[in-house]
Design a protein around this motif. Structure first.
Motif, short mmCIF file in Angstrom:
data_model
loop_
_atom_site.label_atom_id
_atom_site.label_comp_id
_atom_site.label_asym_id
_atom_site.label_seq_id
_atom_site.Cartn_x
_atom_site.Cartn_y
_atom_site.Cartn_z
N UNK A 1 -24.40 12.73 42.55
CA UNK A 1 -22.97 12.92 42.77
C UNK A 1 -22.75 14.35 43.29
N UNK A 2 -21.98 14.47 44.35
CA UNK A 2 -21.68 15.78 44.92
C UNK A 2 -22.52 16.13 46.13
N UNK A 3 -23.56 15.34 46.40
CA UNK A 3 -24.38 15.53 47.59
C UNK A 3 -24.07 14.34 48.50
N UNK A 4 -23.09 14.55 49.39
CA UNK A 4 -22.53 13.43 50.14
C UNK A 4 -23.15 13.22 51.52
N UNK A 5 -23.85 14.23 52.05
CA UNK A 5 -24.38 14.06 53.39
C UNK A 5 -25.69 14.82 53.55
N UNK A 6 -26.30 14.65 54.70
CA UNK A 6 -27.60 15.27 54.98
C UNK A 6 -27.52 16.79 54.92
N UNK A 7 -26.41 17.38 55.38
CA UNK A 7 -26.28 18.84 55.36
C UNK A 7 -26.32 19.38 53.94
N UNK A 8 -25.63 18.73 53.02
CA UNK A 8 -25.64 19.15 51.61
C UNK A 8 -27.04 18.96 51.01
N UNK A 9 -27.69 17.86 51.38
CA UNK A 9 -29.03 17.59 50.87
C UNK A 9 -30.04 18.61 51.40
#
Length: 167
Positions: free
Chosen positions: A62-70
């Motif tokens: 939860x809170x990691x919504x896309x590739x950039x955040x990952x």
């Protein structure tokens, strides 16, 4: 963070929806699913899903919504609270509990204290003491007993000498 266990390391993002691939440090990748929350860089994340794959797993947090955040998590350790960890079977232990154990032969001779462990198919231990540093693998027959309460690891001296590398 105190009372935490390192359960994985983030390898890379997977796909475009924020899923991450992690190298697990648990006995099996499926063991990661026992944790409902994890911590990365001190930030708490709820674990939404776990897909084991060999000795790796794919996590959705939860809170990691896309590739950039990952991508920002690449190379970071994944921690979990010790209290959230599953109950261990008799005779099993967490590697972090072995750190600081005194290594002794079956006759009681001290060989040093465990200062580092590299998790692998056959874990690699580093012990320091008496002005020496020794690296050894947990190959069959090397470690006879580990008493984490007493902070003591007993090794078979003959087998230990066959696998030990002194610096």
């Amino acid at each position: 963070m105190e009372n935490t266990l390192t359960i994985a390391t983030v390898l890379k993002p997977q796909g475009i929806r924020g899923e991450i691939k992690v190298k697990t440090l648990t006995d099996t990748a499926a063991d990661v699913s026992a944790f409902g929350r994890v911590f990365i860089d001190g930030v708490e994340y709820k674990v939404l899903s776990v897909r084991p794959s060999g000795d790796c797993a794919y996590l959705t947090l939860r809170g990691i919504a896309d590739r950039n955040a990952a991508e920002l998590l690449r190379g970071k350790d994944v921690l979990a609270l010790r209290g959230d960890a599953p109950e261990l079977p008799e005779g099993a232990y967490y590697l972090v509990d072995v750190l600081g154990c005194e290594v002794v032969t079956e006759k009681g001779k001290s060989l040093g204290t465990i200062t580092d462990i590299t998790p692998a198919k056959t874990d690699i231990y580093v012990a320091e003491g008496n002005g020496k540093r020794v690296t050894f693998v947990a190959a069959s027959g090397v470690i006879e007993d580990i008493d984490v309460a007493a902070k003591r690891m007993t090794v078979n001296k003959k087998r230990f000498d066959e696998v030990a590398m002194y610096d």
